[in-house]
Design a protein around this motif. Structure first.
Motif, short mmCIF file in Angstrom:
data_model
loop_
_atom_site.label_atom_id
_atom_site.label_comp_id
_atom_site.label_asym_id
_atom_site.label_seq_id
_atom_site.Cartn_x
_atom_site.Cartn_y
_atom_site.Cartn_z
N ALA A 306 -19.55 17.94 -1.34
CA ALA A 306 -20.18 18.85 -1.98
C ALA A 306 -19.44 19.82 -3.03
CB ALA A 306 -21.39 19.79 -1.50
N GLU A 307 -18.45 20.18 -2.52
CA GLU A 307 -17.36 21.07 -3.28
C GLU A 307 -16.66 20.14 -4.05
OE1 GLU A 307 -17.84 20.89 0.24
OE2 GLU A 307 -17.93 22.97 0.80
N VAL A 310 -19.35 19.78 -7.29
CA VAL A 310 -20.04 20.85 -7.86
C VAL A 310 -19.83 21.07 -9.21
CG1 VAL A 310 -18.74 22.66 -6.80
CG2 VAL A 310 -21.26 23.08 -7.28
N ARG A 317 -21.77 29.40 -6.75
CA ARG A 317 -22.91 30.10 -5.68
C ARG A 317 -24.09 29.38 -6.04
NH1 ARG A 317 -20.84 33.07 -1.85
NH2 ARG A 317 -23.00 34.11 -1.28
N TRP A 318 -25.05 28.91 -5.15
CA TRP A 318 -26.26 28.25 -5.30
C TRP A 318 -27.46 28.90 -4.79
CZ3 TRP A 318 -26.62 24.19 -8.83
CH2 TRP A 318 -25.12 23.74 -9.20
N PRO A 380 -21.27 25.60 -2.06
CA PRO A 380 -21.98 24.25 -1.84
C PRO A 380 -21.82 23.87 -0.39
CG PRO A 380 -20.57 24.21 -3.88
CD PRO A 380 -20.41 25.83 -3.04
N TRP A 383 -25.38 24.06 1.66
CA TRP A 383 -26.55 23.85 1.07
C TRP A 383 -27.46 23.63 1.93
CZ3 TRP A 383 -24.46 20.25 -3.61
CH2 TRP A 383 -24.26 20.97 -4.74
#
Length: 500
Positions: A306-307, A310, A317-318, A380, A383
């Protein structure tokens, strides 16, 4: 996204009323009935019905206000001219009980002023005529609603095709019997379907297909819409072709243009549905977000983390948002509209819940008609944790009937304990529940809702007796008294650490 309003009740052709054999109506004066439509029926014996007409009515009278000898002078001319001035569509004259025949002077006046005149025979009551008009209007409305529904389904199916924009334009042009054009931000034609219709004015000759004048006027209307920043605009050409332009909601300056020869009540609803679909499609295809999401998905499937992906999506940040509509089952259009309102195209429709992954820079707010649960802002790599937080926040929001609940992010007293020691303590304390996620989740929800059986049952979608049984089982396995506030505090601390 607000849903398009249903079409208004369509008018009824006068020819349809004259075709009713049970009424035995007969037109005896005025222009041909083929070009006349009725919006209702009204009975009046007023000498001047003008103040009481809205326009489009069939006015019914027995001529009570006309004496038998009224066959000369301007009385009938004055009467008929006032009906025409009020917008009356036609006049129905009952030959009983006042008059044996329709006065000749009234026939002449209707011919002079171009008002259709119907003879209502003695056996036909005005109530029967009025009821027939409303029945025909109801049938017409049902047929129009069916047409609009079928068009909506057809447009939605077209939007799911591999080449959706031309497919939607083709279906729209077919349903409206005209031409549909998608214009780009500079007013250039991107895609089009259908043919320019014939003129809509009575007596107008047919316009040639794809008339340059009509297409030029439609392009000019689309450019004017962009300049004004309005949502829609409409015009009519000298040949009677109706032009309408709709600004698409993608924020990129795209416009849908429609040229149609007729204007049925449901046409605006159908065109509005197409505009919504094209707004989603143009936002997807031309903003770059669709390509970015595709690239991110492919890279994840091929083994990237994911990193790694992204940066394609934007944001460090999510937030994860879980949402449920208050009074309906969500569909894909509603889910996409919610994502747009929350500022993210990353939307997943999973059963009754819509999940949105959004950059943390824009704080979500309450959305009308939705109940929302919002996670803490995470990187990420977390998540999945945020997804669980959002699910619990949504459960709490539904249980407390709150429009939006955010997952708490302040650790406060818990931060005074070193993380390794806190996590070890949490694992040891909760070990008896480790093999039963349902008990753990029930305990966490029950504690978060201050021990409320009913609200916990709502949040978990189970019966309150199930909650009681699970909490009793937790107390037995943990060997503690859950009525003790100290025990509750310690368990809450452990559950919070277990989330991390």
């Amino acid at each position: 996204m607000p849903e398009p309003s249903p079409p208004p009740t369509p008018p009824v052709p006068l020819t349809a009323l004259l075709a009713r054999e049970d009424l035995a109506l007969r037109q005896i004066a005025g222009p041909a009935a083929a070009g006349t439509v009725l919006h209702g029926a009204h009975t009046s014996e007023m000498a001047d019905p003008y103040p009481y007409l809205l326009g489009g009515e069939l006015l019914l009278t027995a001529g009570v206000h006309f004496p038998e000898a009224a066959g000369s002078g301007t009385r009938f001319d004055d009467y008929v001219s006032r009906i025409v001035a009020a917008g009356g569509a036609a006049l129905g004259f009952g030959v009983a009980p006042v008059h044996d025949t329709v006065p000749r002077a009234l026939v002449a006046s209707c011919e002079t002023f171009g008002l259709p005149l119907l003879e209502v025979p003695p056996r036909t009551t005005f109530a029967a005529v009025g009821r027939a008009v409303w029945q025909l209007m109801e049938h017409a409305r049902t047929a129009e609603l069916r047409r609009v529904t079928e068009a909506q389904q057809s447009l939605a199916a077209a939007a799911s095709r591999p080449n959706p924009v031309p497919a939607v334009l083709h279906r729209l042009a077919r349903h409206l019997g005209g031409r549909a054009v998608l214009y780009g931000p500079e007013g250039a034609e991107i895609a089009a379907a259908g043919r320019t219709p014939a003129g809509g004015h009575p007596g107008a000759g047919p316009a040639p297909d794809d008339s340059p004048d009509t297409l030029t006027a439609l392009t000019a209307l689309a450019r004017l819409l962009v300049t004004r920043g309005s949502a829609s605009a409409s015009d009519t050409t000298p040949a009677g072709v109706r032009l309408t332009a709709y600004a698409l909601g993608a924020g990129q300056g795209f416009v849908l243009g429609v040229a149609a020869g007729r204007r049925d009540p449901g046409d605006h609803t159908i065109a509005s549905v197409a505009a919504v679909l094209l707004s989603l499609l143009t936002g997807e295809q031309h903003s770059g977000s669709g390509a970015a999401r595709s690239s991110a998905l492919v890279r994840l499937l091929l083994g990237d983390t994911a990193e790694d992906v992204v940066p394609l999506l934007g944001g460090e940040r999510w937030l994860v948002v879980h949402a449920r509509p208050e009074d309906r089952t969500p569909d894909q259009l509603a889910a996409s509209a919610l994502g747009a309102a929350l500022g993210s195209p990353l939307v997943d429709l999973a059963g009754d819940v819509v999940r949105v992954l959004a950059p943390a820079g824009r704080e979500p707010g309450p959305q009308p008609g939705w109940t929302l649960g919002v996670s803490a802002a995470v990187v990420p790599g977390r998540w999945q944790d945020a997804d669980a937080q959002a699910a619990r926040a949504l459960g709490r929001a539904r249980a407390t009937r709150t429009a939006l609940v955010r997952h708490g992010t302040r650790a406060a007293l818990a931060e005074l304990v070193p993380p390794d020691e806190a996590e070890a303590h949490a694992r040891a304390l909760l070990a008896p529940l480790a093999d039963n996620p349902a008990l753990t989740e029930t305990l966490r929800t029950w504690l978060s809702l201050h021990g409320s059986w009913d609200r916990t049952a709502v949040a978990l979608s189970v019966h309150r007796n199930t909650v009681r049984q699970r909490i009793a089982r937790c107390a037995a396995l943990l060997g503690t008294d859950l009525d003790d506030p100290d025990a509750r505090m310690e368990l809450w601390f452990a559950l919070r650490r277990a989330e991390r």
